[in-house]
Design a protein around this motif. Structure first.
Motif, PDB file in Angstrom:
ATOM      1  N   ASP A 100      55.123-118.352 -53.701  1.00 30.05           N
ATOM      2  CA  ASP A 100      54.045-118.746 -53.267  1.00 30.05           C
ATOM      3  C   ASP A 100      52.857-119.370 -53.878  1.00 30.05           C
ATOM      4  OD1 ASP A 100      52.250-116.807 -53.027  1.00 30.05           O
ATOM      5  OD2 ASP A 100      53.266-116.420 -51.296  1.00 30.05           O
ATOM      6  N   GLU A 155      53.102-125.345 -53.110  1.00 26.88           N
ATOM      7  CA  GLU A 155      53.108-125.320 -51.821  1.00 26.88           C
ATOM      8  C   GLU A 155      52.096-126.429 -52.157  1.00 26.88           C
ATOM      9  OE1 GLU A 155      49.442-124.486 -48.888  1.00 26.88           O
ATOM     10  OE2 GLU A 155      51.656-123.829 -48.423  1.00 26.88           O
ATOM     11  N   TYR A 158      53.919-131.140 -56.068  1.00 26.02           N
ATOM     12  CA  TYR A 158      54.770-132.581 -55.135  1.00 26.02           C
ATOM     13  C   TYR A 158      55.274-133.070 -56.073  1.00 26.02           C
ATOM     14  CZ  TYR A 158      50.970-135.482 -57.493  1.00 26.02           C
ATOM     15  OH  TYR A 158      50.752-135.816 -58.484  1.00 26.02           O
ATOM     16  N   ARG A 176      62.189-130.304 -51.847  1.00 27.65           N
ATOM     17  CA  ARG A 176      61.838-129.639 -52.912  1.00 27.65           C
ATOM     18  C   ARG A 176      63.016-128.718 -53.986  1.00 27.65           C
ATOM     19  NH1 ARG A 176      56.580-128.238 -52.890  1.00 27.65           N
ATOM     20  NH2 ARG A 176      57.056-126.861 -54.202  1.00 27.65           N
TER      21      ARG A 176
END
Length: 242
Positions: A100, A155, A158, A176
């Motif tokens: 994360d 997160e 991109y 992703r």
């Protein structure tokens, strides 16, 4: 009825105790220092007719990377540090499903932005013979002069629009696939001045996170207990009405 609730309460308490005693649920993997089977190298545009100059000095506890982009504005200019997690081409990609955040300990000079690039295997579009078809996850990171510790949520990475055009991929393939990481890069930011030297000293980079599998199992178990309790309550209520 009270006996049923007491049993359910005991089961719920046992689940919580078991959850607390489970092994460490955290995930952490070092990008640097290097682990076995990972290669690290610098690159620039000289093989493509450019004039950028990149250098790298690798030590056990750090890697020093410096670069000066070519001054000929009629040509594209590039350079960077490249980690290859699968240098033998055996599809031994890194599983970052539970990652994360990316955590950096770096020392920077001569720039106010770096780009971090994570290249992932996408079974729908990736041709392992064509490096550009690995899906790009990108993040611009503002930096200041000197040593700094930076944590970036995964997160926030991109896939830029230009990747779809460059790789010849339909934008509908936008999953992703973070669980299959093949390469990792650090490059200069978009507005790095031509002819100005900059350097990045990497002391450590890690990919870390927490697995939610155990927590999800606990929630599922409590859902089952709730269903049993509600069902038992309705059964008793219906029996009383009769």
């Amino acid at each position: 009825m009270k006996k049923t609730y007491a049993v359910l309460a005991i089961v719920a308490a046992a689940i919580l105790v078991a959850y607390a005693l489970l092994p460490d649920r955290s995930f952490s993997e070092e990008v640097f220092p290097l682990s076995e089977g990972v290669s690290l190298d610098k690159y620039d545009d000289r093989l493509d007719g450019g004039s950028s100059e990149a250098s790298m000095e690798l030590r056990d506890s750090s890697v020093d990377f410096s670069c000066t982009l070519g001054t000929d504005t009629s040509k594209f200019a590039w350079c960077g540090l490249l980690w290859n997690f699968d240098p033998q081409g055996e599809k031994n990609y890194r599983n970052w499903m539970f990652v994360d955040s990316l955590v950096f300990d770096i020392d920077v000079k001569g720039t106010d932005e770096i780009l971090v690039k994570v290249w992932t295997f996408d079974p729908d579009v990736t041709d392992i013979e064509k490096a550009a078809t690995f899906k790009l996850l990108l993040k611009e990171i503002p930096v200041k002069a000197g040593r700094q510790r930076i944590a970036i949520p995964m997160e926030q990475l991109y896939t830029p629009d230009f990747w779809y055009e460059t790789a010849g991929v339909d934008p509908k393939f936008n999953k992703r696939h973070q669980e299959t990481v093949a390469r990792f890069e650090i490059t200069p930011g978009w507005n790095q001045p031509r002819g100005k030297a900059f350097s990045v000293k990497v002391l450590s980079i890690s990919a870390s996170g927490v697995s939610n599998i155990y927590f999800g199992a606990v929630l599922f178990a409590f859902l089952i207990l709730t269903i049993i309790a509600v069902g038992r309550s309705h059964k008793i209520h219906n029996d009383e009405e009769k």
